[in-house]
Design an enzyme around this catalytic site. Structure first.
Site, PDB file in Angstrom:
ATOM      1  N   LYS A 192       0.801  -1.244  -0.100  1.00 38.44           N
ATOM      2  CA  LYS A 192      -0.036   0.109   0.065  1.00 38.44           C
ATOM      3  C   LYS A 192       0.778   1.089   0.145  1.00 38.44           C
ATOM      4  O   LYS A 192       1.585   1.587   0.862  1.00 38.44           O
ATOM      5  CB  LYS A 192      -1.125  -0.060   1.370  1.00 38.44           C
ATOM      6  CG  LYS A 192      -2.093   1.110   1.101  1.00 38.44           C
ATOM      7  CD  LYS A 192      -2.558   1.496   2.404  1.00 38.44           C
ATOM      8  CE  LYS A 192      -2.078   2.199   3.422  1.00 38.44           C
ATOM      9  NZ  LYS A 192      -1.767   3.788   2.691  1.00 38.44           N
ATOM     10  N   ALA A 194       1.304   5.273   0.287  1.00 39.88           N
ATOM     11  CA  ALA A 194       0.916   6.444   0.997  1.00 39.88           C
ATOM     12  C   ALA A 194      -0.326   7.114   0.131  1.00 39.88           C
ATOM     13  O   ALA A 194      -0.039   7.502  -0.870  1.00 39.88           O
ATOM     14  CB  ALA A 194       2.134   7.550   1.653  1.00 39.88           C
ATOM     15  N   GLY A 225      -4.917   4.390   5.245  1.00 38.03           N
ATOM     16  CA  GLY A 225      -4.535   3.508   6.366  1.00 38.03           C
ATOM     17  C   GLY A 225      -5.778   2.837   7.127  1.00 38.03           C
ATOM     18  O   GLY A 225      -5.581   1.546   7.177  1.00 38.03           O
ATOM     19  N   SER A 246       4.496   6.398  11.398  1.00 36.85           N
ATOM     20  CA  SER A 246       4.462   6.785  12.925  1.00 36.85           C
ATOM     21  C   SER A 246       4.396   5.722  13.876  1.00 36.85           C
ATOM     22  O   SER A 246       3.918   4.469  13.586  1.00 36.85           O
ATOM     23  CB  SER A 246       3.304   7.861  12.982  1.00 36.85           C
ATOM     24  OG  SER A 246       2.204   7.100  13.188  1.00 36.85           O
ATOM     25  N   GLU A 268       9.608   0.255  11.132  1.00 35.39           N
ATOM     26  CA  GLU A 268      10.422   1.381  11.160  1.00 35.39           C
ATOM     27  C   GLU A 268       9.604   2.611  11.462  1.00 35.39           C
ATOM     28  O   GLU A 268       8.874   2.938  10.784  1.00 35.39           O
ATOM     29  CB  GLU A 268      11.226   1.476   9.658  1.00 35.39           C
ATOM     30  CG  GLU A 268      12.675   2.369  10.027  1.00 35.39           C
ATOM     31  CD  GLU A 268      12.242   3.735   9.407  1.00 35.39           C
ATOM     32  OE1 GLU A 268      12.140   4.591  10.571  1.00 35.39           O
ATOM     33  OE2 GLU A 268      12.052   4.152   8.335  1.00 35.39           O
ATOM     34  N   GLY A 270       9.027   6.114  14.392  1.00 32.31           N
ATOM     35  CA  GLY A 270       9.334   7.538  14.411  1.00 32.31           C
ATOM     36  C   GLY A 270      10.567   7.806  15.032  1.00 32.31           C
ATOM     37  O   GLY A 270      11.259   6.898  15.591  1.00 32.31           O
ATOM     38  N   CYS A 302      12.465  10.814   9.325  1.00 33.32           N
ATOM     39  CA  CYS A 302      12.160   9.984  10.508  1.00 33.32           C
ATOM     40  C   CYS A 302      13.419  10.308  11.471  1.00 33.32           C
ATOM     41  O   CYS A 302      13.397  10.111  12.708  1.00 33.32           O
ATOM     42  CB  CYS A 302      11.895   8.722  10.389  1.00 33.32           C
ATOM     43  SG  CYS A 302      13.186   7.769   9.249  1.00 33.32           S
ATOM     44  N   GLN A 349      -0.060  18.135   6.959  1.00 37.27           N
ATOM     45  CA  GLN A 349       1.103  18.215   7.573  1.00 37.27           C
ATOM     46  C   GLN A 349       1.416  19.756   7.901  1.00 37.27           C
ATOM     47  O   GLN A 349       2.117  20.176   8.678  1.00 37.27           O
ATOM     48  CB  GLN A 349       2.087  17.409   6.805  1.00 37.27           C
ATOM     49  CG  GLN A 349       3.694  17.392   7.251  1.00 37.27           C
ATOM     50  CD  GLN A 349       3.710  16.463   8.597  1.00 37.27           C
ATOM     51  OE1 GLN A 349       2.759  15.911   8.851  1.00 37.27           O
ATOM     52  NE2 GLN A 349       4.639  16.673   9.134  1.00 37.27           N
ATOM     53  N   PHE A 350       1.154  20.492   6.952  1.00 36.31           N
ATOM     54  CA  PHE A 350       1.186  21.959   7.047  1.00 36.31           C
ATOM     55  C   PHE A 350       0.647  22.302   8.230  1.00 36.31           C
ATOM     56  O   PHE A 350       1.353  23.404   9.170  1.00 36.31           O
ATOM     57  CB  PHE A 350       0.424  22.698   5.895  1.00 36.31           C
ATOM     58  CG  PHE A 350       0.560  24.093   5.886  1.00 36.31           C
ATOM     59  CD1 PHE A 350       1.667  24.744   5.138  1.00 36.31           C
ATOM     60  CD2 PHE A 350      -0.451  24.788   6.263  1.00 36.31           C
ATOM     61  CE1 PHE A 350       1.549  26.081   5.266  1.00 36.31           C
ATOM     62  CE2 PHE A 350      -0.379  26.264   5.924  1.00 36.31           C
ATOM     63  CZ  PHE A 350       0.449  26.902   5.669  1.00 36.31           C
ATOM     64  N   GLU A 399       7.910  14.308  17.939  1.00 35.51           N
ATOM     65  CA  GLU A 399       7.950  14.325  16.608  1.00 35.51           C
ATOM     66  C   GLU A 399       7.247  15.230  15.679  1.00 35.51           C
ATOM     67  O   GLU A 399       5.737  15.168  15.509  1.00 35.51           O
ATOM     68  CB  GLU A 399       7.938  12.883  15.639  1.00 35.51           C
ATOM     69  CG  GLU A 399       8.580  12.722  14.447  1.00 35.51           C
ATOM     70  CD  GLU A 399       8.898  11.459  13.637  1.00 35.51           C
ATOM     71  OE1 GLU A 399       9.767  11.151  13.463  1.00 35.51           O
ATOM     72  OE2 GLU A 399       7.839  10.740  14.176  1.00 35.51           O
ATOM     73  N   ILE A 400       7.864  16.249  15.250  1.00 30.57           N
ATOM     74  CA  ILE A 400       7.264  17.265  14.465  1.00 30.57           C
ATOM     75  C   ILE A 400       7.195  17.015  13.045  1.00 30.57           C
ATOM     76  O   ILE A 400       6.106  17.250  12.346  1.00 30.57           O
ATOM     77  CB  ILE A 400       7.875  18.647  14.983  1.00 30.57           C
ATOM     78  CG1 ILE A 400       7.916  18.967  16.181  1.00 30.57           C
ATOM     79  CG2 ILE A 400       7.124  19.741  13.641  1.00 30.57           C
ATOM     80  CD1 ILE A 400       8.565  20.326  16.410  1.00 30.57           C
TER      81      ILE A 400
END
Length: 500
Positions: A192, A194, A225, A246, A268, A270, A302, A349-350, A399-400
């Site tokens: 899959k 994103a 997701g 994440s 794998e 953050g 990451c 995300q912005f 985590e930003i």
């Protein structure tokens, strides 16, 4: 850097057209069973690029069935490693032939500068593919001398149908990081993409088909997701799940895997990586490394070195110079040469990144540069630096995943070891020093899967990559990743002579 007060950045038309927007199942491009589609957007201006087929549970069932058939009855797991490797190498040659088109498609869908894709992302993708293609005929077991009149050996066999879920920050690299070892080991895949960045993987599917990959070996689904991703993670006919994303979603993936058929899991996740600058360091070198560690790929990494610990003796000089360096980043149309600061991937995300900027202000950190939107279209954010950050602040703990650097002051090595390790994450760390003893002490004390000394963002297909603590389970890259896509079978037979 373009000032945040300008009304618009000059954004030109994309020099590439979109060819593939359907799901790739059993060697064919097909519509979703439901017929639904979703929009993928250009991060440079927020405009629609195209509509893409939206997979859900029904499509996952169809794709897993195709992958299971290809694994149980198809040629791929039964081909020699040499034959599999030749197909993967032919795929690599086709990628090179379509290099410019694929690079432009990645820039269009993700927003990252074209220069970055051409000089970092695509070359690394090709290295991953060719490296594991070379491993395909070198996957083997070993003979084992055991007690008694027996001959014993091990076999390495492909694990089966593998579910893979990749993120949006490095779509091409993550695609090849996942599929290359899994295919080399003889598995079949349901992957899959994103939802923000589905286009480059679908383009690659067409080239894999041209390279001669049998139907059903690799199935690519674009979707979300909670629907498609959850269906893959919980599917009883998927033998392994590999997820990058994440930590919160990684927990859901692991839970679904456990509640279904107890499938193997590799994660794998953050990070909140410390970048430690000792006061014996060359300040100019330290500034460049810290700048790279955080602002590479607009902070959407990451392993981003988002907690910069600077020893008190050079703190003021470092802060002054790192702010000046951030102000010299070049923002603009990602298709223009020389641009190194593109947009973040999407509106969600912005808003998240700018929300953390406000949190940092409220908590008392000192904003020394940036913190604002650039232009009125697209998802551009100024390179942002906070000084005098304290460990308890959320911008230093969470985590930003954006262009926001936190600079923290420390006095001693003992102190910075404790503070750097005081996090739920353990993906990576950086050290800048001229003193070998200090570097060795820190390297052995930091709880992180990768430690860079006087460098940062150095990756290689031969080098294992993964995290401690809540940064994940297992490793990508390195020969040992092939074991994560294989089953080890022990075989024992009696021999006539007891002394053999």
């Amino acid at each position: 850097m373009a000032p945040s007060t300008i009304s618009d950045l000059p954004i030109g038309p994309a020099p590439v057209s979109v060819k593939y927007t359907k799901l790739f199942i059993d060697g064919q491009f097909v519509d979703a069973v439901s017929g639904r589609t979703f929009e993928t957007l250009d991060p440079r201006n927020g405009e629609v690029i195209s509509k893409v087929a939206e997979a859900d549970k029904q499509d996952v069932d169809v794709a897993v069935k195709a992958a299971r058939k290809a694994f149980d009855h198809g040629p791929w797991p039964r081909l020699s490693g040499y034959a599999r490797g030749r197909i993967l190498l032919k795929f690599a040659d086709l990628l090179e032939h379509h290099f410019d088109e694929l690079a432009a498609l990645e820039t269009l869908d993700n927003g990252k500068p074209l220069d970055l894709v051409k000089y970092v992302d695509l070359p690394m993708a090709l290295r991953l593919l060719r490296s594991f293609a070379g491993f395909a005929d070198k996957i083997c077991g070993k003979t084992v001398k055991i007690d008694g009149p027996y001959h014993a050996y091990t076999l390495l066999e492909p694990i089966g149908v593998v579910g893979q879920i990749i993120p949006w920050n490095f779509p091409l690299i993550m695609f090849f990081l996942k599929i290359s070892p899994a295919l080399a080991a003889g598995n079949t895949i349901v992957l899959k993409t994103a939802e923000q960045t589905p286009l480059s993987a679908l383009f690659c599917a067409s080239l894999l088909k041209e390279a001669g990959l049998p139907p059903g070996v690799l199935n690519i689904l674009s979707g979300f997701g909670p629907t498609a991703g959850a269906a893959i993670s919980s599917h009883n006919d998927v033998d392994k799940i590999a997820f990058t994303g994440s930590t919160d979603v990684g927990k859901l993936v692991m839970e679904a895997a456990a509640k279904s058929n107890l499938k193997a899991v590799s994660l794998e996740l953050g990070g909140k990586s410390p970048m430690i600058v000792l006061d014996d360091a060359d300040v100019d070198v330290a500034v460049e490394l810290a700048h790279l560690a955080l602002f590479f790929n607009v902070g959407q990494c990451c392993v981003a070195g988002s907690r910069v610990f600077v020893q008190e003796g050079i703190y003021d000089e470092f802060l002054r110079k790192v702010v000046d360096r951030a102000k010299r980043r070049v923002t603009g149309d990602s298709f223009q040469s020389g641009v190194d600061h593109g947009p973040v991937v999407d509106k969600q995300q912005f808003d998240r990144v700018l929300g953390y900027v406000e949190i940092g202000k409220r908590e008392g950190a000192r904003l020394v540069t940036g913190g604002c939107r650039i232009g009125s279209r697209g998802f551009y954010i100024e390179p942002t630096i906070f000084a005098d950050v304290e460990d308890y602040m959320r911008i230093a703990r969470e985590e930003i995943f954006g262009p926001v650097m936190s600079v923290l002051k420390f006095r001693t090595i003992d102190e910075v070891i404790q503070r750097a390790n005081d996090t739920a994450y353990g993906l990576a760390a950086g050290i800048v020093t001229k003193d070998l003893n200090s570097a060795n002490r820190l390297t052995r004390s930091l709880r992180a899967g990768t430690v860079w000394i006087n460098c940062y963002h150095v990756f290689d297909p031969a080098l294992p990559f993964g995290g401690y603590k809540m940064s994940g389970i297992g490793r990508e890259n390195g020969k040992q990743v092939l074991y994560q896509y294989s089953q080890v079978k022990s075989v024992v037979t009696p021999v006539e002579s007891p002394w053999l």
